[in-house]
Design an enzyme around this catalytic site. Structure first.
Site, PDB file in Angstrom:
ATOM      1  N   LYS A   1       0.800  -1.234   0.000  1.00  0.00           N
ATOM      2  CA  LYS A   1       0.000   0.000   0.000  1.00  0.00           C
ATOM      3  C   LYS A   1       0.835   1.287   0.000  1.00  0.00           C
ATOM      4  O   LYS A   1       0.362   2.321  -0.456  1.00  0.00           O
ATOM      5  CB  LYS A   1      -0.931   0.018   1.225  1.00  0.00           C
ATOM      6  CG  LYS A   1      -2.097  -0.952   1.115  1.00  0.00           C
ATOM      7  CD  LYS A   1      -3.037  -0.763   2.293  1.00  0.00           C
ATOM      8  CE  LYS A   1      -4.164  -1.764   2.255  1.00  0.00           C
ATOM      9  NZ  LYS A   1      -5.159  -1.525   3.306  1.00  0.00           N
TER      10      LYS A   1
ATOM     11  N   ASP B   1     -10.010   3.005   2.391  1.00  0.00           N
ATOM     12  CA  ASP B   1     -10.170   2.339   3.694  1.00  0.00           C
ATOM     13  C   ASP B   1     -10.881   3.249   4.701  1.00  0.00           C
ATOM     14  O   ASP B   1     -11.787   2.824   5.415  1.00  0.00           O
ATOM     15  CB  ASP B   1      -8.802   1.940   4.271  1.00  0.00           C
ATOM     16  CG  ASP B   1      -8.253   0.680   3.614  1.00  0.00           C
ATOM     17  OD1 ASP B   1      -9.052  -0.154   3.154  1.00  0.00           O
ATOM     18  OD2 ASP B   1      -7.017   0.537   3.561  1.00  0.00           O
TER      19      ASP B   1
HETATM   20  P1  NAP Z   1      -0.776  -2.655  11.862  1.00  0.00           P
HETATM   21  O1  NAP Z   1      -0.341  -1.535  10.998  1.00  0.00           O
HETATM   22  O2  NAP Z   1       0.132  -3.794  12.094  1.00  0.00           O
HETATM   23  O3  NAP Z   1      -1.206  -2.029  13.296  1.00  0.00           O
HETATM   24  C1  NAP Z   1      -1.641  -2.845  14.354  1.00  0.00           C
HETATM   25  C2  NAP Z   1      -1.903  -2.006  15.606  1.00  0.00           C
HETATM   26  O4  NAP Z   1      -2.473  -2.874  16.583  1.00  0.00           O
HETATM   27  C3  NAP Z   1      -0.651  -1.398  16.231  1.00  0.00           C
HETATM   28  O5  NAP Z   1      -0.952  -0.108  16.680  1.00  0.00           O
HETATM   29  C4  NAP Z   1      -0.341  -2.337  17.395  1.00  0.00           C
HETATM   30  O6  NAP Z   1       0.227  -1.697  18.531  1.00  0.00           O
HETATM   31  C5  NAP Z   1      -1.722  -2.810  17.796  1.00  0.00           C
HETATM   32  N1  NAP Z   1      -1.662  -4.147  18.398  1.00  0.00           N
HETATM   33  C6  NAP Z   1      -1.214  -5.298  17.826  1.00  0.00           C
HETATM   34  N2  NAP Z   1      -1.319  -6.323  18.681  1.00  0.00           N
HETATM   35  C7  NAP Z   1      -1.833  -5.813  19.843  1.00  0.00           C
HETATM   36  C8  NAP Z   1      -2.169  -6.365  21.101  1.00  0.00           C
HETATM   37  N3  NAP Z   1      -2.003  -7.681  21.350  1.00  0.00           N
HETATM   38  N4  NAP Z   1      -2.673  -5.560  22.049  1.00  0.00           N
HETATM   39  C9  NAP Z   1      -2.838  -4.243  21.824  1.00  0.00           C
HETATM   40  N5  NAP Z   1      -2.543  -3.641  20.645  1.00  0.00           N
HETATM   41  C10 NAP Z   1      -2.042  -4.426  19.663  1.00  0.00           C
HETATM   42  O7  NAP Z   1      -2.131  -3.317  11.297  1.00  0.00           O
HETATM   43  P2  NAP Z   1      -3.279  -2.619  10.387  1.00  0.00           P
HETATM   44  O8  NAP Z   1      -2.905  -2.717   8.956  1.00  0.00           O
HETATM   45  O9  NAP Z   1      -3.601  -1.298  10.958  1.00  0.00           O
HETATM   46  O10 NAP Z   1      -4.511  -3.652  10.592  1.00  0.00           O
HETATM   47  C11 NAP Z   1      -5.039  -3.868  11.885  1.00  0.00           C
HETATM   48  C12 NAP Z   1      -6.247  -4.822  11.837  1.00  0.00           C
HETATM   49  O11 NAP Z   1      -7.280  -4.281  11.062  1.00  0.00           O
HETATM   50  C13 NAP Z   1      -5.954  -6.210  11.253  1.00  0.00           C
HETATM   51  O12 NAP Z   1      -6.578  -7.151  12.075  1.00  0.00           O
HETATM   52  C14 NAP Z   1      -6.630  -6.170   9.895  1.00  0.00           C
HETATM   53  O13 NAP Z   1      -7.088  -7.454   9.480  1.00  0.00           O
HETATM   54  C15 NAP Z   1      -7.809  -5.257  10.172  1.00  0.00           C
HETATM   55  N6  NAP Z   1      -8.278  -4.538   8.969  1.00  0.00           N
HETATM   56  C16 NAP Z   1      -9.603  -4.665   8.616  1.00  0.00           C
HETATM   57  C17 NAP Z   1     -10.090  -3.973   7.502  1.00  0.00           C
HETATM   58  C18 NAP Z   1     -11.534  -4.095   7.107  1.00  0.00           C
HETATM   59  O14 NAP Z   1     -11.868  -3.714   5.978  1.00  0.00           O
HETATM   60  N7  NAP Z   1     -12.428  -4.546   7.960  1.00  0.00           N
HETATM   61  C19 NAP Z   1      -9.219  -3.160   6.752  1.00  0.00           C
HETATM   62  C20 NAP Z   1      -7.881  -3.039   7.147  1.00  0.00           C
HETATM   63  C21 NAP Z   1      -7.424  -3.743   8.264  1.00  0.00           C
HETATM   64  P3  NAP Z   1       1.800  -1.401  18.707  1.00  0.00           P
HETATM   65  O15 NAP Z   1       2.059  -0.110  17.996  1.00  0.00           O
HETATM   66  O16 NAP Z   1       1.989  -1.318  20.173  1.00  0.00           O
HETATM   67  O17 NAP Z   1       2.519  -2.579  18.077  1.00  0.00           O
END
Ligand code: NAP
Length: 283
Positions: free
Chosen positions: A70, A106
């Protein structure tokens, strides 16, 4: 039937085989009798530049980009729309004869999902997480006129970095928190809570949610963008508190509808995407 006139769209990612976008888009092409087809392309990390060049030269009309492409894709485009530029990431590309324009749907997908339950204008919103999804959603919320955004993250520093970027583009109140007592306090008068962390996602669906029912109130709207399982631990907690729950399929559907409309100029009925998605998820 696929012929020489069929328009080609697709998604590039690594991995891509579990993408739910092909069934949604292809169902809508069929329903609206559009001569297009949507295909998953497994483009490995490091191979995006030649893949985009190939797409341009093969007359592909539109692409979605997913992990890990992305941000890198921006280097190979001619133009970015305002939202994609602010977010610094692109999930949708439209190709014309002469150029390639990047968009990010998004954030708008998430806002439309929430607005099925409540308008966001003037509201106080807490976002759990400070990664890619939080970034896209928070910029779009500011553009949609929210009153206050709080970014709450396990690593507080990352939440504050996002807060700093957001503050450069909006006069709205924006701040950062850790996942501690301050979060409990701020939740008392919050209108909308959005989870963008993977907590509760399969196969970790039994993990303790970051926010529990005792921290919620019945006027709260809770959106978990995790869609597998449909009812996450966080949404179960929302139910216990009498709060309104929105599952992650809504964002997935609305971001896809937005991409579809960018490529074709037409927005299909939500139900076409929803039915195809639910069938694919086994519901
Ligand atoms: P990302 O960039 O890896 O960010 C993940 C975030 O979650 C970080 O801020 C991380 O905190 C936090 N985190 C991870 N594990 C954690 C835990 N055990 N406890 C507390 N905080 C935690 O991921 P992303 O791309 O933003 O995606 C995040 C989620 O959204 C994924 O599950 C993805 O499948 C979902 N998503 C859904 C859609 C949809 O259309 N529904 C679209 C996009 C993404 P730290 O900074 O402390 O590591």
């Amino acid at each position: 039937m696929i012929t020489g006139k069929t328009g080609l769209m697709g998604i590039m990612g690594d991995p891509v085989e579990h993408s739910l976008s092909p069934p949604m888009h292809n169902a809508a092409f069929q329903q609206l009798k559009l001569d297009h087809v949507y295909v998953p392309f497994h483009v490995k990390r490091g191979n995006l530049a030649p893949a985009i060049l190939g797409a341009r030269n093969m007359g592909i009309k539109g692409l979605n980009l997913t992990i890990p492409h992305k941000i890198e894709v921006i280097n190979y485009l001619d133009e970015l729309d305002e939202v994609a530029e602010l977010i610094g990431a692109v999930n949708t590309v439209k190709f014309t004869e002469t150029n390639a324009v990047g968009y990010n749907t998004d954030g708008v997908g998430a806002v439309k999902a929430i607005e099925e339950a409540t308008p966001v204008k003037g509201k106080k919103i807490i976002i759990l997480g400070a990664g890619g999804a939080a970034r896209a959603i928070s910029f779009q919320l500011l553009l949609s006129g929210v009153g206050e955004v709080l970014i709450a993250n396990r690593t507080r520093e990352k939440a504050c970095n996002l807060r700093d970027d957001l503050k450069e583009t909006s006069m709205a109140s924006v701040d950062c928190l850790g996942l501690d007592d301050e979060l409990t306090w701020e939740l008392k008068d919050t209108d909308v809570l959005i989870n963008t962390t993977p907590v509760g996602m399969h196969p970790h669906q039994d993990d303790e949610p970051v926010v529990t029912s005792d921290m919620m109130h019945s006027d709260l709207v809770v959106n978990d963008i995790v869609y597998n399982p449909l009812e996450t631990g966080l949404l179960r907690e929302a139910g216990k508190a009498g709060a309104q729950a929105i599952n992650g399929t809504k964002m997935l559907i609305y971001q896809g509808l937005e991409s579809f409309s960018i490529w074709t100029g037409v927005t299909p009925p939500v139900e076409v995407f929803e039915t195809a998605l639910m069938r694919e998820l086994g519901y």
